[in-house]
Every structure is written in C-alpha cells, then in structure tokens.
Design an enzyme around this catalytic site. Structure first.
Site, PDB file in Angstrom:
ATOM      1  N   SER A 194       0.828  -1.201   0.000  1.00  0.00           N
ATOM      2  CA  SER A 194       0.000   0.000   0.000  1.00  0.00           C
ATOM      3  C   SER A 194       0.866   1.255   0.000  1.00  0.00           C
ATOM      4  O   SER A 194       1.985   1.245   0.506  1.00  0.00           O
ATOM      5  CB  SER A 194      -0.933  -0.001   1.211  1.00  0.00           C
ATOM      6  OG  SER A 194      -2.064   0.795   0.944  1.00  0.00           O
ATOM      7  N   GLY A 231      -2.518  -0.343  -4.132  1.00  0.00           N
ATOM      8  CA  GLY A 231      -1.227   0.248  -3.805  1.00  0.00           C
ATOM      9  C   GLY A 231      -0.980   1.644  -4.340  1.00  0.00           C
ATOM     10  O   GLY A 231       0.028   2.268  -4.000  1.00  0.00           O
ATOM     11  N   GLU A 266      -7.370  -2.979  -8.105  1.00  0.00           N
ATOM     12  CA  GLU A 266      -8.115  -2.866  -6.849  1.00  0.00           C
ATOM     13  C   GLU A 266      -7.661  -1.650  -6.041  1.00  0.00           C
ATOM     14  O   GLU A 266      -7.163  -1.791  -4.924  1.00  0.00           O
ATOM     15  CB  GLU A 266      -7.929  -4.140  -6.020  1.00  0.00           C
ATOM     16  CG  GLU A 266      -8.432  -5.389  -6.719  1.00  0.00           C
ATOM     17  CD  GLU A 266      -8.163  -6.669  -5.944  1.00  0.00           C
ATOM     18  OE1 GLU A 266      -8.944  -7.611  -6.080  1.00  0.00           O
ATOM     19  OE2 GLU A 266      -7.159  -6.716  -5.201  1.00  0.00           O
ATOM     20  N   GLY A 268      -7.672   1.194  -3.446  1.00  0.00           N
ATOM     21  CA  GLY A 268      -8.419   1.516  -2.228  1.00  0.00           C
ATOM     22  C   GLY A 268      -8.098   2.946  -1.831  1.00  0.00           C
ATOM     23  O   GLY A 268      -8.853   3.882  -2.087  1.00  0.00           O
ATOM     24  N   CYS A 334      -5.897   5.856  27.348  1.00  0.00           N
ATOM     25  CA  CYS A 334      -4.831   5.631  28.328  1.00  0.00           C
ATOM     26  C   CYS A 334      -3.845   4.568  27.871  1.00  0.00           C
ATOM     27  O   CYS A 334      -3.008   4.120  28.642  1.00  0.00           O
ATOM     28  CB  CYS A 334      -5.443   5.236  29.666  1.00  0.00           C
ATOM     29  SG  CYS A 334      -6.270   6.629  30.415  1.00  0.00           S
ATOM     30  N   ASP A 335      -3.953   4.129  26.633  1.00  0.00           N
ATOM     31  CA  ASP A 335      -3.047   3.103  26.134  1.00  0.00           C
ATOM     32  C   ASP A 335      -1.725   3.745  25.720  1.00  0.00           C
ATOM     33  O   ASP A 335      -1.714   4.751  25.015  1.00  0.00           O
ATOM     34  CB  ASP A 335      -3.690   2.401  24.933  1.00  0.00           C
ATOM     35  CG  ASP A 335      -3.015   1.080  24.638  1.00  0.00           C
ATOM     36  OD1 ASP A 335      -1.768   1.089  24.473  1.00  0.00           O
ATOM     37  OD2 ASP A 335      -3.696   0.063  24.568  1.00  0.00           O
ATOM     38  N   TYR A 364      -8.481   4.293   5.319  1.00  0.00           N
ATOM     39  CA  TYR A 364      -7.920   3.574   6.468  1.00  0.00           C
ATOM     40  C   TYR A 364      -7.867   4.443   7.721  1.00  0.00           C
ATOM     41  O   TYR A 364      -6.887   4.437   8.464  1.00  0.00           O
ATOM     42  CB  TYR A 364      -6.523   3.024   6.130  1.00  0.00           C
ATOM     43  CG  TYR A 364      -6.533   2.141   4.908  1.00  0.00           C
ATOM     44  CD1 TYR A 364      -7.257   0.954   4.907  1.00  0.00           C
ATOM     45  CD2 TYR A 364      -5.863   2.502   3.745  1.00  0.00           C
ATOM     46  CE1 TYR A 364      -7.296   0.146   3.779  1.00  0.00           C
ATOM     47  CE2 TYR A 364      -5.899   1.695   2.613  1.00  0.00           C
ATOM     48  CZ  TYR A 364      -6.621   0.520   2.644  1.00  0.00           C
ATOM     49  OH  TYR A 364      -6.658  -0.282   1.534  1.00  0.00           O
TER      50      TYR A 364
HETATM   51  C1  LIG Z   1      -6.322  -3.616   0.801  1.00  0.00           C
HETATM   52  C2  LIG Z   1      -6.305  -4.261  -0.519  1.00  0.00           C
HETATM   53  C3  LIG Z   1      -6.321  -3.470  -1.668  1.00  0.00           C
HETATM   54  C4  LIG Z   1      -6.254  -1.962  -1.655  1.00  0.00           C
HETATM   55  O1  LIG Z   1      -4.978  -1.502  -1.357  1.00  0.00           O
HETATM   56  P1  LIG Z   1      -4.634   0.072  -1.456  1.00  0.00           P
HETATM   57  O2  LIG Z   1      -3.227   0.133  -1.055  1.00  0.00           O
HETATM   58  O3  LIG Z   1      -5.555   0.781  -0.525  1.00  0.00           O
HETATM   59  O4  LIG Z   1      -4.858   0.482  -2.876  1.00  0.00           O
HETATM   60  C5  LIG Z   1      -6.399  -4.123  -2.887  1.00  0.00           C
HETATM   61  N1  LIG Z   1      -6.443  -5.466  -2.964  1.00  0.00           N
HETATM   62  C6  LIG Z   1      -6.418  -6.259  -1.864  1.00  0.00           C
HETATM   63  C7  LIG Z   1      -6.483  -7.730  -2.027  1.00  0.00           C
HETATM   64  C8  LIG Z   1      -6.345  -5.680  -0.624  1.00  0.00           C
HETATM   65  O5  LIG Z   1      -6.299  -6.463   0.466  1.00  0.00           O
END
Ligand SMILES: *Cc1c(COP(=O)(O)O)cnc(C)c1O
Length: 385
Positions: A194, A231, A266, A268, A334-335, A364
C-alpha cells in the site's frame, strides 16, 4: 539521478478537499473529531484512474472506506468492488451491485463465508495455497479462481509481502492441483504494497504474472484475468508518482496481452484518501522531560492507526506560520501505544481547545476506528451527495 527523480514524481499537486469546507464545518460548531468527505473528489479520482489506464477496470477495495455514500458514487462511475468478508459483500448487495462484479480478494476465507458468497452469486475467488484451492473447490466446484502471487514491495510505505502471495514453487503446485481437479484457475493477481511510491513494482508484478500465465496455459488452464491489485499512492509528506506515470508503466506492461484477458485493479487508498480531512481538537498539553506533548481527541483508535507503521500525515493548525517546536502528538486513550507522532513540528503556542486538521485522511482512518476506552468514533459528514 535528480533528473529521473523529477521525471518520475508528480509535480502537479494532487487534489485535496478544499479547506474552506473545513472552516465552514468548524464555524457551524461541528463536534470533533469528525471526518469531512467531499464526494466530488472521489468522482474525480475514479475518472482520473480510468483515464490513466483505459484497459484496466477499477474494483474499489471496500475496506479503505466502506461508507455507503462513497460506494454509491463509485457505482455511478462504473467502478466494481473487491471484498474480504460477508459484511462487506452484504453492504454492496444492498446497494444493488451485481454479485459477479464483486471479487472475493481475501486469500483465506472461512468455509461459512465461502458458502454464503457462493449462494449470493459471487463468481471470482482468490487463493494462494493448495489448501484454499481445495476448500473453495469443495464449496463451489465451478468458481472462477485467481492466484495471488508474491511480488516485490520495494518502496511501499505499507509492504504487504509475507502475509499473502504464493512463491513460484507454490504457484507450480497450485496450478498442478487445479489442473488435476479441473478447477477453473483462470487468473493471476498481486499487490505491490500500500502507498507504493515505486512505479517499477507494477511492471515487475505484471511480468511475473505473465510467467505464471504461461505455466497455467501449459497445464491446460484457460487464462482470462489479470488483477494488478492496489497500492496506488496519495500525496502526504513524501513525493509520489502520479497515477499517469504509473499508468504509462502499466499500459506498457499489458500492451502485449490478448484482448481475451480481462484486466482489473483494486485501488483503495487512491480513490478516497484525498477526499477527506480529519478534524480534531487539542484536549490537553504537557511538558514531559523537556518535550511538549499534545493530546488530541482523535488518536490511534479514532482514525490515526496508520501512524503506527510510520505513516506520516501533514498536520495543519490555525497557528501556522508561527514559531514551531518538535512535539509528541498522542491520542485521548490511556493506552501507551496511543501515540501518533514524535518530533512533529507544531506551533509552540498550540493549546487546549485548538483545532488540528489532517488532510488526505479518507482512507484507512474511520474504517479502522474503535470505541476502545469509551471514546467516540469520528462522525462522518458528506459533501456533494
Ligand atoms: C487492501 C487491498 C487493496 C487496496 O490496497 P490500497 O493500497 O488501498 O490500494 C487491494 N487489494 C487487496 C487484495 C487488498 O487487500
């Protein structure tokens, strides 16, 4: 060295939520901590991603921020999804996302979750071991499968290598078993880590995937999917390559793949991070062994979990431009692990009640938050619904 550096890194500022919206929310007396999300920026990011890689269909990694309003915008933009659990799957089915467009990308799934997903019509499942192949096959013999391979995570702020991903030797065993079972192992995926700031990683991943495709084809499997994972980075304190630069490298690497192979990604963090600010207030300060400590009403457990792995956010205050001193910034619980930043340069006169603004906090953050120690989760407010 300097030349190639400036060529790779994005000299254009990434988009970011306009601070005037944050000021407006604060003027209206919105209670901190809160996350303010501008959906227009999510739209912009989805379009920019698609434009950079026209052949690559994005499937949003729902875990980055599972807010339904974000999902709705991404559905409108023609983005698919990637999930890891039944709760994520249900949330998307509720929004009428067709099950076949939801990819089950968690390499280890409980049998109960598999049965549920299969019953709901999910078709594509990832795996990275022979054991998981047999498990999925026993639940859904006609599932379409993709193999997660280990890949280099050099230059990623959150390396993921090590927990998941089959080595080449393991890939061979899995392919052999799939051919033996007559399971439909049809694709390859990888995750470069990521917040990956090294453009090369995707190219390396795709080259490795092609090698695995050859092995699959030799075993009589019908190759149909390349999933280049997540990523894609977002601007924080370090320079990042633009999505266009990453796209150039990806487009080059996939140019020789036949059109019979569906290509997806993918993203995120990329889709949601810069759409939001996290707004907190200082609940107290202290001087300990000569260092100023600043305690916020949001900490590691209220959205700032990623700081724990060395992830650095920018921090703004209403005192910007005044004398700064190195501070330790901690959360309200308090952690003893609830410390987000050390040696963070902050205005010397930052005090109780002052606001602290963290840009690019849409990914996140709230997704990780918990009610630990009785502190509330940040409220989420949405602009441009
Ligand atoms: C978390 C995750 C992503 C997204 O990753 P980013 O770094 O947020 O783009 C894509 N594929 C899988 C399988 C993941 O677990």
């Amino acid at each position: 060295m300097i030349d190639s550096f400036s060529e790779i890194y994005d000299t254009h500022p990434e988009v970011s939520l306009d601070f005037k919206f944050v000021q407006e929310a604060v003027r209206n007396g919105t209670t901190t901590p809160f996350l303010l999300i501008d959906l227009d920026l999510v739209r912009i990011k989805a379009r920019r991603f698609k434009a950079a890689m026209p052949r690559v269909q994005p499937h949003y990694a729902f875990k980055a921020n599972p807010h339904p309003e974000i999902a709705k915008v991404l559905i409108e933009e023609g983005v698919g999804f990637e999930v890891a659990s039944i709760a994520e799957l249900d949330a998307l089915l509720e929004l009428n996302v067709p099950a076949p467009e939801i990819f089950y990308s968690n390499p280890i799934k409980s049998r109960q979750y598999l049965q549920y997903a299969a019953a709901k019509g999910v078709q594509w499942y990832v795996l990275d071991s022979v054991d998981e192949l047999r498990k999925i096959y026993s639940v859904k013999p006609d599932a379409s499968l993709y193999l997660r391979v280990d890949t280099q995570n050099l230059g990623s702020d959150w390396p993921l290598s090590g927990k998941f991903g089959a080595t080449l030797t393991e890939c061979k065993e899995i392919i052999q078993e799939a051919a033996h079972l007559k399971a439909d192992l049809a694709g390859v995926t990888f995750h470069v880590g990521s917040q990956c700031r090294n453009v090369e990683n995707w190219h390396v991943g795709i080259d490795n995937a092609k090698m695995v495709f050859d092995l699959m084809a030799e075993s009589g499997l019908e190759v149909r999917l390349l999933n280049i994972g997540g990523g894609y980075p977002v601007r924080h304190v370090k320079p990042i390559p633009s999505i266009e630069k990453i796209g150039e490298s990806v487009n080059d690497a996939i140019a020789d793949l036949p059109s019979s192979i569906r290509i997806m990604a993918e993203p995120g963090r990329y889709m949601v991070s810069d759409s939001a600010y996290l707004i907190s207030r200082v609940v107290g300060t202290a001087v300990r062994a000569g260092t100023k400590w600043v305690y916020l009403d949001s900490g590691v457990f209220q959205g700032l979990m990623e700081t724990h792995e060395g992830f650095q956010y920018e921090v703004y205050t209403d005192h910007d431009g005044q004398d700064e001193i190195p501070c330790t910034v901690a959360g309200p619980t308090c952690d003893s692990m609830d410390i987000m930043m050390r040696d963070e340069m902050l205005p010397a006169d930052l005090k109780e009640g002052d606001y602290v603004y963290i840009p690019n906090a849409g990914a996140y953050t709230t997704a990780y938050a918990s009610n630990f120690n009785g502190f509330s989760l940040p409220q989420v407010y949405i602009l441009n619904k």
